[in-house]
Design an enzyme around this catalytic site. Structure first.
Site, PDB file in Angstrom:
ATOM      1  N   ASP A  57      12.560 -20.135  84.649  1.00 14.53           N
ATOM      2  CA  ASP A  57      11.658 -19.149  85.252  1.00 14.53           C
ATOM      3  C   ASP A  57      12.354 -18.298  86.316  1.00 14.53           C
ATOM      4  OD1 ASP A  57       9.519 -17.775  86.342  1.00 14.53           O
ATOM      5  OD2 ASP A  57       8.774 -19.488  87.478  1.00 14.53           O
ATOM      6  N   GLY A 107       8.858 -12.286  84.548  1.00 12.23           N
ATOM      7  CA  GLY A 107       7.932 -11.443  85.294  1.00 12.23           C
ATOM      8  C   GLY A 107       8.311  -9.983  85.152  1.00 12.23           C
ATOM      9  N   GLY A 113      13.805 -15.179  91.234  1.00 12.65           N
ATOM     10  CA  GLY A 113      12.948 -14.085  90.744  1.00 12.65           C
ATOM     11  C   GLY A 113      13.380 -12.738  91.320  1.00 12.65           C
ATOM     12  N   SER A 114      13.208 -11.681  90.506  1.00 10.94           N
ATOM     13  CA  SER A 114      13.705 -10.365  90.916  1.00 10.94           C
ATOM     14  C   SER A 114      13.025  -9.859  92.187  1.00 10.94           C
ATOM     15  CB  SER A 114      13.495  -9.364  89.784  1.00 10.94           C
ATOM     16  OG  SER A 114      12.134  -9.355  89.408  1.00 10.94           O
ATOM     17  N   CYS A 170      11.808 -11.985  94.501  1.00 14.17           N
ATOM     18  CA  CYS A 170      11.707 -13.170  95.343  1.00 14.17           C
ATOM     19  C   CYS A 170      12.720 -13.143  96.491  1.00 14.17           C
ATOM     20  CB  CYS A 170      11.949 -14.397  94.466  1.00 14.17           C
ATOM     21  SG  CYS A 170      11.615 -15.908  95.341  1.00 14.17           S
ATOM     22  N   GLY A 213      13.490 -23.167  88.615  1.00 14.36           N
ATOM     23  CA  GLY A 213      13.897 -21.924  89.270  1.00 14.36           C
ATOM     24  C   GLY A 213      13.263 -21.742  90.635  1.00 14.36           C
ATOM     25  N   GLU A 241       4.289 -12.709  94.109  1.00 18.61           N
ATOM     26  CA  GLU A 241       3.080 -13.445  94.514  1.00 18.61           C
ATOM     27  C   GLU A 241       3.158 -13.882  95.972  1.00 18.61           C
ATOM     28  OE1 GLU A 241       0.183 -14.214  92.293  1.00 18.61           O
ATOM     29  OE2 GLU A 241       1.240 -12.374  91.792  1.00 18.61           O
ATOM     30  N   ASP A 285       1.192 -23.687  89.817  1.00 16.13           N
ATOM     31  CA  ASP A 285       1.970 -22.506  90.175  1.00 16.13           C
ATOM     32  C   ASP A 285       2.433 -22.628  91.616  1.00 16.13           C
ATOM     33  OD1 ASP A 285       2.935 -19.909  90.181  1.00 16.13           O
ATOM     34  OD2 ASP A 285       0.994 -19.066  90.744  1.00 16.13           O
ATOM     35  N   SER A 286       3.703 -22.932  91.808  1.00 17.60           N
ATOM     36  CA  SER A 286       4.217 -23.080  93.166  1.00 17.60           C
ATOM     37  C   SER A 286       5.701 -22.764  93.195  1.00 17.60           C
ATOM     38  CB  SER A 286       3.993 -24.514  93.643  1.00 17.60           C
ATOM     39  OG  SER A 286       4.709 -24.738  94.830  1.00 17.60           O
ATOM     40  N   ARG A 298      -0.696 -19.847  97.086  1.00 22.93           N
ATOM     41  CA  ARG A 298       0.517 -20.324  96.458  1.00 22.93           C
ATOM     42  C   ARG A 298       1.622 -20.685  97.441  1.00 22.93           C
ATOM     43  NH1 ARG A 298       5.094 -17.653  92.826  1.00 22.93           N
ATOM     44  NH2 ARG A 298       5.726 -19.567  91.867  1.00 22.93           N
TER      45      ARG A 298
HETATM   46  P1  RVP Z   1      11.428 -12.309  87.415  1.00 29.41           P
HETATM   47  O1  RVP Z   1      11.215 -12.525  85.948  1.00 29.41           O
HETATM   48  O2  RVP Z   1      12.879 -12.337  87.804  1.00 29.41           O
HETATM   49  O3  RVP Z   1      10.742 -11.083  87.917  1.00 29.41           O
HETATM   50  O4  RVP Z   1      10.803 -13.574  88.171  1.00 29.41           O
HETATM   51  C1  RVP Z   1       9.466 -13.975  87.983  1.00 29.41           C
HETATM   52  C2  RVP Z   1       9.265 -15.274  88.721  1.00 29.41           C
HETATM   53  O5  RVP Z   1       9.494 -15.087  90.126  1.00 29.41           O
HETATM   54  C3  RVP Z   1       7.854 -15.829  88.633  1.00 29.41           C
HETATM   55  O6  RVP Z   1       7.582 -16.490  87.430  1.00 29.41           O
HETATM   56  C4  RVP Z   1       7.813 -16.762  89.836  1.00 29.41           C
HETATM   57  O7  RVP Z   1       8.385 -18.014  89.583  1.00 29.41           O
HETATM   58  C5  RVP Z   1       8.727 -16.048  90.846  1.00 29.41           C
HETATM   59  N1  RVP Z   1       7.960 -15.334  91.868  1.00 29.41           N
HETATM   60  C6  RVP Z   1       6.760 -14.721  91.758  1.00 29.41           C
HETATM   61  N2  RVP Z   1       6.462 -14.198  92.967  1.00 29.41           N
HETATM   62  C7  RVP Z   1       7.471 -14.524  93.758  1.00 29.41           C
HETATM   63  C8  RVP Z   1       7.602 -14.199  95.185  1.00 29.41           C
HETATM   64  O8  RVP Z   1       6.809 -13.446  95.728  1.00 29.41           O
HETATM   65  N3  RVP Z   1       8.596 -14.747  95.842  1.00 29.41           N
HETATM   66  N4  RVP Z   1       8.399 -15.199  93.069  1.00 29.41           N
END
Ligand code: RVP
Length: 500
Positions: free
Chosen positions: A358, A381, A316-317, A319, A312, A408, A261-262, A418
């Site tokens: 992802d 997520g 992420g939403s 991120c 990806g 995360e 998980d990275s 992470r």
């Molecule tokens: P989403 O489905 O768009 O919410 O995205 C989920 C993904 O975002 C996770 O599977 C991971 O790869 C990524 N993620 C999780 N935490 C973070 C962050 O804090 N930047 N990003």
């Protein structure tokens, strides 16, 4: 001089599918959405396939045994997050592996000294009509009775009276021992017209419950993700630091697949983790890797033995990696590049290494676009965080219900493991902490998403994902199309125009 890629970085939102001919045998029921989860020689089946190509994100706000069980029931796969001590993560995994289909952990419990008012609020909040009474109100306490909406009425009974005064006591109820089979438990439920059958140990403690409505659910889902012993499957996240301890503990707990998980997986650390799993542990459990956004990184991880590669960065939403570090790539561009490399790799080596899309899928149709661009399965997520089964809190803001959802890489997750490179504190955040609109239970939502995917594939003349990868025709949308799509129409039904 630095390399500048000739293509623009594009998101999934920038594409639409152009329908292909739909023939009479291409109907929604004929669509097979099953997907390989882990690498396999071409021409042989993947040792791990899922009927519904959706997996849950490796995140605190998403991973829970309850969500993993619900997702496995619908044919997908849940992942236990790795931002927690090894023993806690292993417990999450074994809770899913020990879950006997149909026998559920009792989650709505009270104690005899609680008031009718308290139990009434408990039932209302959980939208249930029955609670289990144990001596200490815990799910494994001494079983003392049942209390529900048929046992008292707020206008007829004093809400300050105790649960003990109105409950149906244990000695008047039908119960069963933990040795009972699910089919015998269901027979008892129907013969005795029960809504809930308490499973009670020889010394009187509650072990689990069987609900009549679960029987109906079980009949509905025929594509469960289960192992050879009919236990639900579950995946688990790992990291590149404590993998020597974490992997064996997760394998011992029964994890079916692991994933490093990275946010950036193109590293020698991931290669070493994969080598350890493949060479030193002899591949006892498949290990996926990522995340990557180009073909070079895919090949590096595939060569190191990755079971699948996650695609990806920054989409992420929650991120903000792109804003903070300036790394990433539009999810569509990343998928196109990685899928092409996957296919080249398969041709050269005879081994198919699945890719997982992802993050950043905002509408259901983005999933269809991701599959068309070559994704084998999709990790989500925000999508799963909105459901009852996710572990985060349900909150009311301005009269509307939301679930909490945080990244995360946010301060809240404090996911040093992470995102940082060894510092003891997070030097900066890569994720945000927020809320997503509450969407109810996972079951009807996944069913609706799957129905949409089937309908899209029918329009595109495909009945399997490999057909869809090969035959899909896509077109880029112009800026003008966005403007036209944006014309405001007030919906009579009040339903969301994104369909989510
Ligand atoms: P989403 O489905 O768009 O919410 O995205 C989920 C993904 O975002 C996770 O599977 C991971 O790869 C990524 N993620 C999780 N935490 C973070 C962050 O804090 N930047 N990003």
């Amino acid at each position: 001089m630095a390399v500048i890629l000739p293509e623009v970085s594009r998101t999934l939102n920038e594409y639409l599918l152009v329908p292909n001919l739909t023939t009479e045998d291409c109907a929604p029921d004929a669509v097979d959405l099953s997907a390989p989860l882990v690498r396999h020689p071409i021409g042989q089946p993947s040792p791990l396939r899922i009927a519904t190509p959706l997996v849950s994100a490796i995140m605190q706000a998403v991973s829970s045994p309850r969500l993993a069980i619900a997702l496995a029931q619908t044919g997908g796969l849940g992942f236990a997050h790795q931002n927690q001590p090894i023993a806690a993560q292993a417990r999450m995994v074994s809770a899913v592996k020990r879950h006997k289909a149909g026998f559920r952990h009792s989650d709505i419990n009270t104690k005899p000294t609680a008031t009718l008012g308290e139990v009434s609020r408990l039932l209302q909040a959980a939208e249930r009509d029955i609670a289990v009474v144990t001596d200490d109100g815990s799910p494994t306490g001494l079983f003392v009775g049942l209390i529900g909406s048929r046992d008292f009425h707020p206008q007829r009974h004093d809400l300050n009276d105790t649960v003990a005064s109105r409950m149906r006591p244990a000695d008047t109820l039908v119960t069963a021992p933990p040795t009972i089979s699910l089919s015998d438990a269901n027979t008892l439920i129907w013969d005795q017209r029960l809504d809930l059958l308490p499973i009670v140990t020889a010394d009187g403690h509650l072990a689990s419950i069987v609900l009549r409505r679960d029987y109906e659910l079980h009949k509905q889902f025929r594509n469960e993700t289960i192992d050879a012993e009919k236990r639900f499957r579950i995946g688990a996240g790992i990291n590149t630091r404590d993998f020597r301890d974490r992997i064996p503990a997760l394998v011992e707990a029964g994890a079916d697949v692991l994933c490093i998980d990275s946010s950036d997986g193109y590293s020698v650390w991931q290669q070493r983790t994969l080598r350890y799993a493949v060479e030193e542990l002899g591949g006892v459990v498949p290990v996926g890797a990522g995340n990557v956004v180009d073909g070079r990184a895919f090949r590096y991880l595939a060569d190191a033995g990755a079971a699948f590669v996650k695609v990806g960065i920054g989409g992420g939403s929650i991120c903000i990696t792109r804003d903070q570090k300036g790394i990433g790539r539009g999810q569509a561009s990343a998928l196109i590049d990685v899928a092409a490399e996957r296919d080249r790799y398969a041709e050269e080596t005879g081994v198919y290494v699945p890719i997982c899309c992802d993050g950043g899928l905002l509408a259901d149709y983005h999933m269809a676009v991701a599959f068309a661009l070559g994704a084998d399965f999709i990790m989500l997520g925000r999508y799963f965080a909105r459901f009852d089964e996710s572990p985060s809190n349900l909150v009311k803001l301005d009269g509307q219900l939301f679930k909490e959802y945080w990244g995360e890489g946010s301060q809240r997750a404090r996911n040093v493991a992470r995102y940082d490179q060894g510092e003891t504190e997070l030097p900066f955040e890569e994720g945000v902490d927020g809320y997503v609109p509450y969407a109810g239970s996972l079951y009807p939502n996944v069913a609706r998403t799957v129905a949409k995917l089937r309908a899209t594939m029918v329009s595109c003349g495909a009945t399997t994902l490999p057909d869809f990868h090969r035959d899909a025709v896509l077109v880029q949308v112009s800026q003008q199309s966005y403007l036209q799509n944006g014309a405001e129409v007030r919906l009579r039904s009040g339903s969301s125009s994104t369909g989510q």
